[in-house]
Write a protein that holds these residues in place. Structure first.
Motif, PDB file in Angstrom:
ATOM      1  N   GLY A  22     -50.060   8.920 -45.919  1.00 37.92           N
ATOM      2  CA  GLY A  22     -50.265   8.010 -44.800  1.00 37.92           C
ATOM      3  C   GLY A  22     -50.336   6.585 -45.302  1.00 37.92           C
ATOM      4  N   GLY A  23     -50.105   5.663 -44.405  1.00 37.97           N
ATOM      5  CA  GLY A  23     -50.199   4.270 -44.787  1.00 37.97           C
ATOM      6  C   GLY A  23     -49.480   3.387 -43.803  1.00 37.97           C
ATOM      7  N   GLY A  24     -49.316   2.158 -44.180  1.00 36.89           N
ATOM      8  CA  GLY A  24     -48.633   1.209 -43.331  1.00 36.89           C
ATOM      9  C   GLY A  24     -48.759  -0.195 -43.890  1.00 36.89           C
ATOM     10  N   ILE A  25     -48.078  -1.084 -43.260  1.00 37.25           N
ATOM     11  CA  ILE A  25     -48.184  -2.502 -43.558  1.00 37.25           C
ATOM     12  C   ILE A  25     -48.234  -3.222 -42.220  1.00 37.25           C
ATOM     13  CG2 ILE A  25     -47.044  -2.369 -45.811  1.00 37.25           C
ATOM     14  CD1 ILE A  25     -44.522  -3.438 -44.493  1.00 37.25           C
ATOM     15  N   VAL A  26     -48.251  -4.511 -42.248  1.00 34.66           N
ATOM     16  CA  VAL A  26     -48.363  -5.290 -41.020  1.00 34.66           C
ATOM     17  C   VAL A  26     -47.309  -4.829 -40.014  1.00 34.66           C
ATOM     18  CG1 VAL A  26     -48.218  -7.583 -40.017  1.00 34.66           C
ATOM     19  CG2 VAL A  26     -49.286  -7.268 -42.251  1.00 34.66           C
ATOM     20  N   GLY A  27     -47.786  -4.361 -38.861  1.00 29.44           N
ATOM     21  CA  GLY A  27     -46.873  -3.989 -37.795  1.00 29.44           C
ATOM     22  C   GLY A  27     -46.618  -2.508 -37.615  1.00 29.44           C
ATOM     23  N   ASN A  47     -45.141   1.903 -34.474  1.00 22.68           N
ATOM     24  CA  ASN A  47     -44.871   0.489 -34.715  1.00 22.68           C
ATOM     25  C   ASN A  47     -45.930  -0.432 -34.108  1.00 22.68           C
ATOM     26  OD1 ASN A  47     -44.175   0.760 -32.076  1.00 22.68           O
ATOM     27  ND2 ASN A  47     -42.148  -0.129 -32.249  1.00 22.68           N
ATOM     28  N   LEU A  48     -47.126   0.109 -33.856  1.00 21.25           N
ATOM     29  CA  LEU A  48     -48.271  -0.697 -33.421  1.00 21.25           C
ATOM     30  C   LEU A  48     -49.391  -0.495 -34.428  1.00 21.25           C
ATOM     31  CD1 LEU A  48     -48.349   0.138 -29.605  1.00 21.25           C
ATOM     32  CD2 LEU A  48     -47.588  -1.998 -30.662  1.00 21.25           C
ATOM     33  N   SER A  49     -49.770  -1.512 -35.132  1.00 22.74           N
ATOM     34  CA  SER A  49     -50.790  -1.360 -36.164  1.00 22.74           C
ATOM     35  C   SER A  49     -52.178  -1.113 -35.585  1.00 22.74           C
ATOM     36  CB  SER A  49     -50.811  -2.578 -37.079  1.00 22.74           C
ATOM     37  OG  SER A  49     -51.103  -3.746 -36.337  1.00 22.74           O
ATOM     38  N   THR A  50     -52.334  -1.270 -34.267  1.00 21.96           N
ATOM     39  CA  THR A  50     -53.646  -1.070 -33.649  1.00 21.96           C
ATOM     40  C   THR A  50     -53.893   0.376 -33.209  1.00 21.96           C
ATOM     41  OG1 THR A  50     -52.748  -1.716 -31.498  1.00 21.96           O
ATOM     42  CG2 THR A  50     -53.757  -3.446 -32.826  1.00 21.96           C
TER      43      THR A  50
END
Length: 67
Positions: A22-27, A47-50
């Motif tokens: 799992g993970g992510g970056i801005v956005g 595609n929503l970081s929230t």
């Protein structure tokens, strides 16, 4: 107790037969989990970081395994 082996990209839980990333970056955020013994894979791309993708994955897992 779970035996966890972690790399930069992947976490393996040998005791339960789970492979997780799992993970992510801005956005965006993502989570991928494979229940090897049950031959079930959940892939969440967002595609929503929230959005709380971890909680959605937990809820999906509970529905699948009727926990």
């Amino acid at each position: 107790m779970k035996k966890e082996v972690s790399t930069d990209l992947l976490v393996l839980f040998y005791h339960t037969g789970e492979i997780y990333h799992g993970g992510g970056i801005v956005g965006f955020k993502n989570e991928i989990i494979r229940y090897v013994d049950d031959r079930i894979t959940i892939i969440m791309l967002n595609n929503l970081s929230t959005t709380n993708v971890e909680q959605i994955r937990i809820d999906l897992t509970k529905m699948i395994f009727q926990a």
